[in-house]
Motif scaffolding. Structure first.
Motif, PDB file in Angstrom:
ATOM      1  N   UNK A  13       1.671  -3.133  17.812  1.00  0.00           N
ATOM      2  CA  UNK A  13       1.989  -3.653  17.160  1.00  0.00           C
ATOM      3  C   UNK A  13       0.827  -5.273  17.393  1.00  0.00           C
ATOM      4  N   UNK A  14       1.451  -6.213  16.804  1.00  0.00           N
ATOM      5  CA  UNK A  14       0.816  -7.761  16.883  1.00  0.00           C
ATOM      6  C   UNK A  14       1.483  -8.669  17.814  1.00  0.00           C
ATOM      7  N   UNK A  15       3.301  -8.052  17.693  1.00  0.00           N
ATOM      8  CA  UNK A  15       3.993  -8.661  18.170  1.00  0.00           C
ATOM      9  C   UNK A  15       4.863  -7.821  19.436  1.00  0.00           C
ATOM     10  N   UNK A  32      11.473  -7.480  13.965  1.00  0.00           N
ATOM     11  CA  UNK A  32      11.974  -8.898  13.489  1.00  0.00           C
ATOM     12  C   UNK A  32      12.026  -9.482  15.210  1.00  0.00           C
ATOM     13  N   UNK A  33      12.175 -11.067  14.079  1.00  0.00           N
ATOM     14  CA  UNK A  33      11.910 -12.029  15.064  1.00  0.00           C
ATOM     15  C   UNK A  33      13.622 -12.332  15.875  1.00  0.00           C
ATOM     16  N   UNK A  34      12.761 -11.787  16.783  1.00  0.00           N
ATOM     17  CA  UNK A  34      14.382 -11.730  18.118  1.00  0.00           C
ATOM     18  C   UNK A  34      15.366 -13.303  18.790  1.00  0.00           C
ATOM     19  N   UNK A  35      13.875 -14.148  18.810  1.00  0.00           N
ATOM     20  CA  UNK A  35      14.166 -15.621  19.017  1.00  0.00           C
ATOM     21  C   UNK A  35      15.184 -16.292  17.733  1.00  0.00           C
ATOM     22  N   UNK A  89       0.523  -1.387   0.040  1.00  0.00           N
ATOM     23  CA  UNK A  89       0.255  -0.119  -0.068  1.00  0.00           C
ATOM     24  C   UNK A  89       0.695   1.810   0.051  1.00  0.00           C
ATOM     25  N   UNK A  90       2.396   1.411  -0.014  1.00  0.00           N
ATOM     26  CA  UNK A  90       3.044   2.106   0.297  1.00  0.00           C
ATOM     27  C   UNK A  90       2.628   2.814   1.692  1.00  0.00           C
ATOM     28  N   UNK A  91       2.109   2.235   2.339  1.00  0.00           N
ATOM     29  CA  UNK A  91       2.600   2.776   4.076  1.00  0.00           C
ATOM     30  C   UNK A  91       2.604   1.643   4.730  1.00  0.00           C
ATOM     31  N   UNK A  92       2.878   2.496   5.967  1.00  0.00           N
ATOM     32  CA  UNK A  92       3.141   1.925   6.394  1.00  0.00           C
ATOM     33  C   UNK A  92       2.661   0.129   7.522  1.00  0.00           C
ATOM     34  N   UNK A  93       1.559  -0.065   7.466  1.00  0.00           N
ATOM     35  CA  UNK A  93       0.963  -1.333   7.585  1.00  0.00           C
ATOM     36  C   UNK A  93       1.181  -2.145   6.610  1.00  0.00           C
ATOM     37  N   UNK A  94       2.315  -1.551   5.416  1.00  0.00           N
ATOM     38  CA  UNK A  94       3.217  -3.153   4.905  1.00  0.00           C
ATOM     39  C   UNK A  94       4.251  -3.558   5.030  1.00  0.00           C
ATOM     40  N   UNK A  95       4.502  -2.856   6.652  1.00  0.00           N
ATOM     41  CA  UNK A  95       5.337  -3.285   7.398  1.00  0.00           C
ATOM     42  C   UNK A  95       4.508  -5.213   8.184  1.00  0.00           C
ATOM     43  N   UNK A  96       5.196  -5.923   8.570  1.00  0.00           N
ATOM     44  CA  UNK A  96       4.505  -7.180   9.061  1.00  0.00           C
ATOM     45  C   UNK A  96       4.079  -6.839  10.398  1.00  0.00           C
TER      46      UNK A  96
END
Length: 320
Positions: free
Chosen positions: A30-32, A268-271, A2-9
């Motif tokens: 943030x979902x996580x 990003x996945x820190x684990x 979408x060319x907006x910040x919600x493009x970040x999963x």
């Protein structure tokens, strides 16, 4: 995309808007849990929970960020975001409770519309509800926290033009996505980086008698988000570099009358993070920071281009 910040999963955005009062708020959820960073450059900030993002402080997760109008009064809307997250069991595990971590920043929009109606706890809660149901690209311009935003106030508010809310994103090699969302409420003018012409700014005062300038009505605040894995220190460095995007298209920026503040959220996945050597990590952060600056500059331009005239404050779109 979408060319907006919600493009970040994992990033969701919601607005609460009061056009009559000329104010509102916008929440980034943030979902996580995200690693957060911040960099405050302006001389007149109105913020909440920024100290917690210092790499020297213990808590290393953020659950949302609030960008709001209403000056310091509007920071109350963050309590509504906290209430919303608490009801869903989202927060830092403190043993006896999960405490939602919601940094916030506010713009000064009190002269625009109503000075006595400001975003409150219920406004923040409604913005979260809207984030849960929102689909498609983010609505931009005169919406949410950017509703009462104005720019070009060197001669005072009578000669200002509409600012607003903008968002943009960029995908880098390796699948890294960088997104930005911004409330543009600057003392300075907004410059088209391609033509170097003023897109929105101080109106021509020829033949008019400007009143004594009241510059206390500014601040550009933003969130940078990425799906990369960053430490708190690295996230703050990205926020620091992103300020170059403001300086690129806002002139002047970071004045004593602006509270310019940028947050970074790294999801990003820190684990499963791969441990890089110092040089590789520094290169990655530098690339993300440079992309953040470019993306933020585009978001600022989009904010003023998509704003519309409100309460007799003209928008760039009305002058085409």
């Amino acid at each position: 995309m979408f060319d907006d910040i919600t493009d970040v999963p994992g990033i969701r955005v919601g607005h609460d808007t009061n056009l009559e009062a000329g104010t509102g708020c916008t929440v980034v959820l943030c979902d996580t849990p995200a690693v957060g960073g911040v960099d405050v450059r302006g001389g007149a900030p109105a913020t909440r929970e920024t100290d917690l993002l210092d790499p020297l402080c213990m808590v290393d997760e953020v659950h949302g960020v609030l960008l709001t109008g209403g000056s310091a009064f509007g920071l109350d809307a963050a309590s509504g975001v906290v209430r919303y997250l608490d009801e869903r069991g989202i927060g830092y595990d403190a043993g006896v409770a999960r405490v939602p971590i919601v940094p916030a920043a506010a713009i000064f929009d009190l002269p625009f519309g109503s000075a006595t109606i400001r975003p409150d706890s219920d406004s923040g809660y409604r913005a979260c509800e809207q984030a849960d149901t929102a689909t498609g690209p983010i609505e931009q311009g005169t919406i949410g926290g950017g509703t009462g935003a104005t720019v070009g106030k060197m001669l005072g508010p009578d000669f200002a033009m509409k600012g607003g809310l903008g968002s943009a994103s960029q995908e880098l090699l390796g699948g890294i996505v960088v997104g930005a969302i911004v409330l543009v409420n600057a003392l300075g003018d907004i410059i088209d980086p391609q033509t170097q012409h003023v897109l929105a700014g101080t109106q021509n005062a020829a033949g008019k008698n400007p009143a004594r300038s009241n510059p206390f009505g500014n601040t550009t605040i933003a969130v940078i988000a990425t799906n990369a894995t960053l430490t708190k220190a690295e996230a703050s460095k990205v926020a620091q570099m992103a300020h170059d995007g403001m300086a690129h298209v806002i002139r002047p920026a970071h004045t004593m009358f602006d509270g310019d503040t940028i947050f970074t959220l790294a999801l990003g996945d820190r684990t499963s993070a791969i441990q890089h050597d110092t040089a590789t990590a520094a290169q990655t952060v530098s690339i993300i920071g440079a992309a953040a600056a470019n993306t933020l500059a585009r978001a600022i331009v989009k904010a003023v281009r998509q704003a519309h005239t409100l309460h007799n404050i003209p928008a760039a779109s009305s002058l085409r």
